[in-house]
Write an enzyme that holds these catalytic residues in place. Structure first.
Site, short mmCIF file in Angstrom:
data_model
loop_
_atom_site.label_atom_id
_atom_site.label_comp_id
_atom_site.label_asym_id
_atom_site.label_seq_id
_atom_site.Cartn_x
_atom_site.Cartn_y
_atom_site.Cartn_z
N GLU A 42 -8.04 -0.73 3.76
CA GLU A 42 -7.09 -0.84 4.88
C GLU A 42 -7.54 0.13 5.97
O GLU A 42 -7.40 1.35 5.84
CB GLU A 42 -5.67 -0.52 4.41
N ARG A 46 -5.10 3.54 13.82
CA ARG A 46 -4.56 4.83 14.27
C ARG A 46 -5.59 5.63 15.03
O ARG A 46 -5.33 6.77 15.41
CB ARG A 46 -4.06 5.66 13.08
N LYS A 130 4.67 -4.34 1.42
CA LYS A 130 4.34 -2.92 1.28
C LYS A 130 5.67 -2.18 1.13
O LYS A 130 6.68 -2.58 1.73
CB LYS A 130 3.61 -2.50 2.55
C1 3PG Z 1 0.04 4.40 4.89
O1 3PG Z 1 0.00 3.99 6.04
O2 3PG Z 1 0.06 3.64 3.94
C2 3PG Z 1 0.15 5.85 4.64
O3 3PG Z 1 -0.06 6.59 5.78
C3 3PG Z 1 -0.71 6.36 3.54
O4 3PG Z 1 -0.05 7.47 3.10
P1 3PG Z 1 -0.77 8.67 2.37
O5 3PG Z 1 -1.68 9.31 3.39
O6 3PG Z 1 0.36 9.56 1.94
O7 3PG Z 1 -1.56 8.11 1.22
#
Ligand code: 3PG
Length: 206
Positions: A42, A46, A130
Site C-alpha cells: 500500500e 502522503r 479496512k
Molecule cells: C494506515 O494508513 O494504515 C496507517 O497509517 C498505518 O498505521 P501504522 O503506521 O500505525 O502501522
C-alpha cells in the site's frame, strides 16, 4: 467490489503501508518485501512523490501488487486508475470514492471505525473494509464486538498493528489481513536496510 479485494489479497496476511519519497529506491524496497513473501504494497498518497513511486514499482517489479493508500478524493482515485494501480485503500468511507472504484472496477478497501460506518458499508454492498485506526478505535475488543451484529463483514485492521500484536488480530474470524508500517519503517527505508525488511516480511509468514 469487496469480493475483488478479497480475491486479490487472498493468502496475503500482511500489507506493508508505505509513505515513500525516494522514487529511485522504491523498486529495491518493493523487491525486499516481495522476497520476504509480502507482494501486496500500500503506497500511501502522503508524499508528493507517491504517484511516481507507484509508477516506478509497477514498471520495475512485475510481481508487486501495487495499491494506493490514503485515497481521499475522487480526483486521486481517478489518477490511481490512470496509473493502473491494482487496488485502492482509503482511511474512511465516502460514496463518491466508492463510485470511482465501481466505475473503474479497481478492487477497493474503504475504511470504517464505528458500528454506524459498518452499517453504511453493508448498505453499500460491501463485505470487506479496512478497520482504521485499529488500536485507537478499540482494537481486538472492538472487532469482536462488531462480529456480533455484523458477522458478514470482514476487516483489514491498520493503525497501531506491529510485530507483537499482528498475530492476535489475524487470529480473529472477522480479520482477513492486517496492514501497517512496522514491516518497513522509515528509518530502515532511509538506510536501505533491505535485508532487515525482507526478514521482517518473512517473520509475518512464519
Ligand atoms: C494506515 O494508513 O494504515 C496507517 O497509517 C498505518 O498505521 P501504522 O503506521 O500505525 O502501522
Amino acid at each position: 467490489m469487496s469480493v475483488a479485494i478479497q480475491k486479490l489479497l487472498d493468502g496475503i496476511p500482511v500489507i506493508p503501508v508505505l509513505a515513500l519519497n525516494n522514487v529511485d529506491s522504491a523498486p529495491a524496497l518493493a523487491n525486499a518485501l516481495i522476497d520476504g513473501g509480502l507482494p501486496a504494497l500500500e503506497i500511501t498518497l502522503r508524499t508528493p512523490q507517491a504517484m511516481d513511486v507507484i509508477a516506478a514499482i509497477k514498471e520495475a517489479c512485475p510481481k508487486a501488487i501495487v495499491g494506493a493508500g490514503t485515497v481521499n478524493t475522487p480526483e486521486q482515485a481517478e489518477l490511481c486508475a490512470k496509473a493502473g494501480v491494482d487496488f485502492m485503500v482509503s482511511p474512511g468511507l465516502f460514496r463518491p470514492l466508492l463510485d470511482v472504484a465501481r466505475d473503474t472496477k479497481i478492487p477497493y478497501l474503504p475504511g470504517v471505525a464505528t458500528a454506524s460506518e459498518v452499517l453504511m458499508a453493508i448498505n453499500e454492498g460491501l463485505t470487506a473494509c479496512k478497520f482504521f485506526p485499529a488500536q485507537q478505535a478499540g482494537g481486538i475488543a472492538m472487532l469482536k464486538a462488531l462480529a456480533g451484529p455484523y458477522g458478514e463483514m470482514i476487516f483489514c485492521p491498520t493503525g497501531g498493528i506491529n510485530a507483537d500484536n499482528f498475530r492476535d488480530f489475524l487470529a480473529l474470524d472477522n480479520v482477513f489481513c492486517v496492514g501497517g508500517s512496522w514491516t518497513a519503517p522509515g528509518d530502515l527505508i532511509s538506510n536501505n536496510a533491505w535485508g532487515e525488511i525482507t526478514d521482517r516480511a518473512k517473520f509475518c509468514l512464519s
